[in-house]
Design an enzyme around this catalytic site. Structure first.
Site, PDB file in Angstrom:
ATOM      1  CB  CYS A  22      -0.911  -0.044   1.225  1.00 32.75           C
ATOM      2  SG  CYS A  22      -1.771   1.486   1.601  1.00 32.75           S
ATOM      3  CB  CYS A  47       0.226   1.738   4.100  1.00 29.74           C
ATOM      4  SG  CYS A  47      -1.496   1.260   3.937  1.00 29.74           S
TER       5      CYS A  47
END
Length: 128
Positions: free
Chosen positions: A39, A42
């Site tokens: 991600c 993230c």
């Protein structure tokens, strides 16, 4: 390649086995970062979360949960998008934030939680 693991020494990796003892039974509020290695957002906020963990050391515990490796937890807390951050206090979710944000947004949520906790503590002290 895994920036999350490299940059988050102060953010404790948690899994389904130790979630209850580390998060739900914690005596201090717990900031939980639900993430995945692949991600981009993230990985982008990982240094921010680490910096916040240092800033709030002793007041708030910071943990991270890889949703790919802990799918039961992700399902239990209805994690549909990552990053998702949740603030737990006394075993329940007090606040959550879906998406990547600047440090100020996370700080505001944490301060609100700590602030209400402080006022409850000081009120209890005054009453005694």
């Amino acid at each position: 390649m895994n920036k999350q693991a490299v940059s988050n020494e102060k953010v404790i990796p948690v899994n389904e086995t130790d979630f209850d003892s580390t998060v739900l039974q914690s005596e201090v509020p717990v900031f939980v970062d639900f993430y995945a290695d692949w991600c981009g957002p993230c990985n982008m906020i990982a240094p921010t979360i680490e910096a916040l963990s240092e800033e709030y050391a002793g007041k708030v515990k910071f943990v991270k949960i890889n949703v790919d490796n802990n799918q039961q937890l992700a399902m239990k807390y209805d994690i549909m998008s990552i990053p998702t951050s949740m603030l737990f206090e006394n075993g329940s979710v007090k606040d959550s934030l879906i998406g990547a944000y600047p440090a100020s947004a996370y700080r505001q949520r944490i301060d609100n939680a700590i602030g209400s906790r402080r006022s409850e503590t000081s009120t209890a002290t005054v009453r005694q």
